[in-house]
Design an enzyme around this catalytic site. Structure first.
Site, PDB file in Angstrom:
ATOM      1  N   LYS A 188      33.076  -4.731 -31.237  1.00 42.62           N
ATOM      2  CA  LYS A 188      33.991  -3.869 -30.505  1.00 42.62           C
ATOM      3  C   LYS A 188      34.654  -4.642 -29.375  1.00 42.62           C
ATOM      4  CE  LYS A 188      33.110   0.104 -32.590  1.00 42.62           C
ATOM      5  NZ  LYS A 188      32.124  -0.385 -33.550  1.00 42.62           N
ATOM      6  N   CYS A 189      35.824  -4.167 -28.994  1.00 43.98           N
ATOM      7  CA  CYS A 189      36.531  -4.733 -27.843  1.00 43.98           C
ATOM      8  C   CYS A 189      35.771  -4.364 -26.567  1.00 43.98           C
ATOM      9  CB  CYS A 189      37.959  -4.202 -27.817  1.00 43.98           C
ATOM     10  SG  CYS A 189      39.085  -5.141 -26.760  1.00 43.98           S
ATOM     11  N   GLY A 190      36.045  -5.075 -25.491  1.00 42.39           N
ATOM     12  CA  GLY A 190      35.272  -4.908 -24.269  1.00 42.39           C
ATOM     13  C   GLY A 190      35.258  -3.502 -23.712  1.00 42.39           C
TER      14      GLY A 190
END
Length: 367
Positions: free
Chosen positions: A214-216
């Site tokens: 996942k993205c941050g």
């Protein structure tokens, strides 16, 4: 620190050359550059992977050495470099001209700008393994070109002009996003090799699980066990040693934001795992599967068919039993969270029943 090995008998010139290379590699392992670094392999294993034809990756090697010394200098002075990720090679050159020493190439930049084959979006590492190294190659090429142009122009200047014109440092001090490594040890090694070949000296490797990356800013991050992350870092250093490049590896963790882990096998992770204290309560997995089973069975209980099939059944039954059939559409009950259920790309599923009375056509809707 590394595992040292010695060979007692060396006979042929080929074996002598091999042992000399092993000894030189061991001295390289023991140098101050790698103080505190523990390798899970030997110098002999590294040399065995090199082959007999030397390949020199001078851009990455020289940049890694100089960049590391600069970072240690800043660390000793309790200082840092504030930087960002460029979207284009022109931005990378402009950053250097503005005095920004280091460049960060994030997978988020690769994801956000998209490509000829990838839609722009958050960083889920859904791009090919070669995508970030290819983007890095463009930045490195731009910096090397800017350096050559600057060198040529300064040669055309007088001594006074050179003194009045600042000389910019275009060395590719780049930390590139290696993400989760895109898989197992072979994938990590392949990725690092690609970065080195295009001249990138630094790489960050995170501890999320491939496939659920996942993205941050997104939730739902799943961590791998500590030993899996260590394996990734070890594989990266092994590839760098084979290529004779003292690359900079950033061991990144998402543990601050993640609340899921792939396995509880590593005892180092166990103090941080949540456990249920009431054994009479069904497990989360059992409850979730029961809920899925409850709503999955709804499809069979509701007798979903396409409207044309229901109409054919009603038309057949009417003369046979002397009854009229009523067929109606019930699109809303079949709708999922993502849309209506369909039996094909051009038909909508219907829940049907027959009753006494005249037949009336139902309203059809394309999904």
């Amino acid at each position: 620190m590394a595992i040292a090995e010695t060979d007692t008998e060396v006979h042929t010139p080929f074996e002598q050359d091999f042992e000399k290379d092993v000894a030189a590699t061991q001295r390289y392992f023991d140098s101050s550059r790698f103080a505190g670094i523990i390798r899970l392999y030997t110098a002999r294993q590294v040399v065995e992977q090199r082959g007999t034809i030397p390949v020199d990756h001078i851009v990455a090697r020289e940049a890694a050495g100089a960049f590391y010394e600069r970072l240690r200098e800043l660390f000793a002075a309790r200082k840092s470099i504030t930087t960002f990720g460029p979207y284009s090679p022109g931005q990378a050159v402009s950053m250097k001209r503005m005095g920004i020493e280091a460049i960060y190439l994030g997978g988020w930049a690769t994801s956000a700008k998209g490509s000829s084959t990838e839609d722009p979006g958050p960083d889920l590492a859904s791009y090919p393994l070669s995508q970030v190294p290819d983007d890095a190659a463009v930045l490195v090429r731009a910096l090397l070109t800017a350096d050559r142009n600057q060198h040529y122009l300064r040669l055309q200047m007088s001594e006074r002009q050179r003194a009045a014109t600042p000389a910019y440092d275009f060395r590719p001090f780049i930390i590139a996003d290696a993400g989760t490594g895109h898989g197992g040890d072979p994938h990590v090694r392949n990725l690092i090799r690609r970065f080195v070949e295009v001249g990138v000296p630094g790489y960050h490797i995170e501890d999320q699980r491939p496939g659920t990356k996942k993205c941050g800013h997104q939730g739902g991050k799943v961590l791998v066990p500590s030993d899996e992350q260590i394996k990734r870092l070890n594989a990266a250093r092994f590839q760098l040693d084979i290529m004779r490049v003292p690359g900079i590896i950033v061991a990144r963790t998402d543990a601050e934001a993640a609340n899921l882990i792939d396995s509880r096998a590593d005892e180092r992770d166990q103090p941080f795992l949540l456990g249920a204290t009431k054994l009479d309560v069904p497990s989360y997995k059992s409850c979730f599967l029961a809920m899925v089973r409850r709503f999955t069975n709804w499809a069979s209980r509701s007798s979903m068919v396409i409207f044309s099939m229901r109409l054919a059944t009603a038309s057949t039954r009417r003369p046979a039993v002397g009854l009229s059939a009523k067929a109606f559409s019930a699109w809303s009950p079949t709708r999922s969270t993502r849309g209506g259920r369909t039996a094909s790309s051009r038909s909508t599923a219907f829940s049907t029943r027959s009753s006494r009375g005249s037949w009336r056509p139902g309203r059809t809707t394309r999904a």
